[in-house]
Write an enzyme that holds these catalytic residues in place. Sequence first.
Site, short mmCIF file in Angstrom:
data_model
loop_
_atom_site.label_atom_id
_atom_site.label_comp_id
_atom_site.label_asym_id
_atom_site.label_seq_id
_atom_site.Cartn_x
_atom_site.Cartn_y
_atom_site.Cartn_z
N LYS A 24 -6.38 -65.34 17.57
CA LYS A 24 -5.58 -66.57 17.44
C LYS A 24 -5.91 -67.52 18.59
CE LYS A 24 -1.18 -66.68 19.13
NZ LYS A 24 -0.85 -67.79 20.03
N ASN A 25 -5.96 -66.96 19.82
CA ASN A 25 -6.10 -67.82 21.01
C ASN A 25 -7.53 -68.30 21.24
OD1 ASN A 25 -3.41 -67.60 21.28
ND2 ASN A 25 -3.46 -66.12 22.95
N ARG A 94 2.73 -75.81 20.62
CA ARG A 94 2.28 -76.46 21.85
C ARG A 94 0.76 -76.36 22.01
NH1 ARG A 94 1.27 -74.15 25.91
NH2 ARG A 94 2.02 -75.77 27.30
N CYS A 118 8.72 -73.35 26.14
CA CYS A 118 9.06 -72.41 25.06
C CYS A 118 9.87 -71.30 25.70
CB CYS A 118 7.79 -71.88 24.39
SG CYS A 118 6.87 -70.78 25.45
N ARG A 123 5.73 -74.01 30.66
CA ARG A 123 4.42 -74.31 30.06
C ARG A 123 3.95 -75.72 30.46
NH1 ARG A 123 3.77 -70.57 25.89
NH2 ARG A 123 1.55 -70.86 26.21
N ASP A 309 0.07 -60.98 27.67
CA ASP A 309 0.40 -60.88 26.24
C ASP A 309 0.55 -59.43 25.79
OD1 ASP A 309 -1.65 -63.72 25.23
OD2 ASP A 309 0.28 -63.58 26.24
N ARG A 401 3.41 -66.16 13.61
CA ARG A 401 2.52 -67.13 14.29
C ARG A 401 1.22 -66.47 14.70
NH1 ARG A 401 4.85 -69.98 19.18
NH2 ARG A 401 2.73 -70.79 18.98
C1 EPZ Z 1 -2.75 -69.18 26.75
O1 EPZ Z 1 -1.64 -70.00 27.06
C2 EPZ Z 1 -2.34 -68.36 25.54
N1 EPZ Z 1 -2.02 -69.24 24.41
C3 EPZ Z 1 -1.11 -67.50 25.87
O2 EPZ Z 1 -0.85 -66.67 24.74
C4 EPZ Z 1 -1.45 -66.60 27.06
O3 EPZ Z 1 -0.31 -65.87 27.43
C5 EPZ Z 1 -1.91 -67.47 28.25
O4 EPZ Z 1 -3.04 -68.28 27.83
C6 EPZ Z 1 -2.34 -66.63 29.44
O5 EPZ Z 1 -3.36 -65.75 29.06
C7 EPZ Z 1 -3.04 -69.79 23.70
O6 EPZ Z 1 -4.20 -69.60 24.01
C8 EPZ Z 1 -2.64 -70.64 22.53
P1 EPZ Z 1 -2.15 -70.89 30.94
P2 EPZ Z 1 -1.82 -71.22 28.13
O7 EPZ Z 1 -2.47 -72.34 30.93
O8 EPZ Z 1 -3.15 -71.83 27.98
C9 EPZ Z 1 1.21 -72.31 34.06
C10 EPZ Z 1 0.41 -65.64 23.07
O9 EPZ Z 1 1.33 -64.83 23.07
N2 EPZ Z 1 0.53 -73.62 33.95
O10 EPZ Z 1 -3.14 -69.92 31.49
O11 EPZ Z 1 -0.62 -72.07 28.02
C11 EPZ Z 1 1.90 -71.94 32.76
O12 EPZ Z 1 3.19 -72.51 32.72
C12 EPZ Z 1 0.40 -66.80 24.05
O13 EPZ Z 1 -0.60 -65.59 22.30
C13 EPZ Z 1 0.95 -74.65 34.77
O14 EPZ Z 1 1.87 -74.50 35.57
O15 EPZ Z 1 -1.76 -70.38 29.49
C14 EPZ Z 1 1.94 -70.44 32.80
O16 EPZ Z 1 3.04 -70.04 33.61
C15 EPZ Z 1 1.62 -66.80 24.96
N3 EPZ Z 1 0.32 -75.86 34.67
C16 EPZ Z 1 0.62 -70.09 33.52
O17 EPZ Z 1 0.21 -71.27 34.21
C17 EPZ Z 1 -0.70 -76.06 33.78
O18 EPZ Z 1 -1.25 -77.19 33.74
C18 EPZ Z 1 -0.48 -69.65 32.57
O19 EPZ Z 1 -0.74 -70.73 31.70
C19 EPZ Z 1 -1.11 -74.99 32.96
C20 EPZ Z 1 -0.49 -73.78 33.06
#
Ligand code: EPZ
Length: 426
Positions: A24-25, A94, A118, A123, A309, A401
């Site tokens: 998915k990701n 998102r 969420c 996020r 995850d 999802r």
């Molecule tokens: C991706 O989310 C995945 N989603 C998530 O999977 C996964 O948990 C995550 O990567 C970490 O591996 C998709 O790919 C659609 P991040 P993403 O940007 O890109 C903070 C699932 O269950 N952050 O690495 O949103 C953020 O709030 C989902 O399949 C900032 O603060 O992850 C989080 O606490 C859940 N500012 C952390 O970093 C930013 O600009 C990791 O976020 C970006 C992120």
Amino acid sequence: MNQEVIIVRGNHTLKGDVRVSGAKNSALKLMAASILGQGETILHNVPLISDIELMSEVLARLGATVVREGHTLRINTADVDSCETPYELVSKMRASISVLGPLIGRFGEARVAMPGGCQIGARKIDMHLVGLEALGVAFDVDHGVLAATTPNGLRGTHVYLEFPSVGATENMLMAAVTAEGHTAIENAACEPEIEDLANMLNAMGARVSGAGTSLIEIEGVPLSTLHPCEHTTVGDRIEAGTFLVGGALSGGPLTVHGIDPAFLRMAIMKLRAMGCDVETGDDWITVRREGPLSSVDIQTLPHPGFPTDLQAQFMLLAALADDVSVITENVFENRFMFAAELMRMGADVTLDDHHAIVRGVDHLEGAPVSSTDLRAGAALVLAGIVADGETSVHHLEHIDRGYEDYVGKLASLGADIRRVSADSLR
Ligand code: EPZ
């Protein structure tokens, strides 16, 4: 829409073979990257899940045509003529923010509704914005809409991400492929899905190197040299890890097919530390367990660290292990809601900020429970399979999802599980 509920009978074991779907990701971002192809991109091994339907809607709103043929998507973006992704779509998913980078890479502008938070956290997207601004993008937030422009064009840059954000890395990557000159992204996310995206971009004529490591380098190319391609999505490592936990819970043997074991090295290490035997091949992983589950300490971290995850799934394993396990969630600020539902089934979990202290119990009891996020929901179903008695899992929209035919796959592995309308329970 009539709510549905999963009913699962306990004291069952999961064994046999299951093929995981495409990731998915990764697939969601590959779909967004097709914007840069300006023609018909063909994506194989795309999972049949609701997030993919939503991303198809986002692309259609931009002017693309998306045709699904089983697990293959034909996405024609030649006629994309809008850069607007409205709140009504972003609020549903998102990950729609992933069109920001490719829209900027193709049109030099974009208007994407700011994504909200969420259940698992705020996020934020500040790192996306900092990285894209370094490439020459100017942002203006106008009534909740992020308006991106490139007054002086996209220029290669050297960015050091303060956190290896998956989304920020991907958005930067998809914009930088048409930026003038050389771009380096330091402290980039190393997830396998990033490498999958880079491989597809390179098949489209981009020049990306280092994906899968923390230093990604991009030589910008003119947009006109980018072309559509045909690409197969990598297997879903989180779906695979979820089923492996199911096998570990009840002893297996359970084999997941269609996954590169290198994607799950940390999870495999932890399964072995908990007393499981794990065998791997080119594209399969088998788990079995004869002895008791041993407690384990887990720190969730960006890849190659332990994946957040899989945190809920391993908390379930720890809940039935001997002794005490400590699980620390370092990636999201609110990803322990699963614990509250698991405690309703008899687990002994104490939460302390971003630590969960899990004291093993010898059994769980079936109960009505609610999914709070996609991975917690999947783990609750697994809990029901090994608990005493019957479990009903509510709010299946979270599971739908990210898990294709979760009930069907679990039933094929021996679960006594069915999906019914909530009305039929009254
Ligand atoms: C991706 O989310 C995945 N989603 C998530 O999977 C996964 O948990 C995550 O990567 C970490 O591996 C998709 O790919 C659609 P991040 P993403 O940007 O890109 C903070 C699932 O269950 N952050 O690495 O949103 C953020 O709030 C989902 O399949 C900032 O603060 O992850 C989080 O606490 C859940 N500012 C952390 O970093 C930013 O600009 C990791 O976020 C970006 C992120």
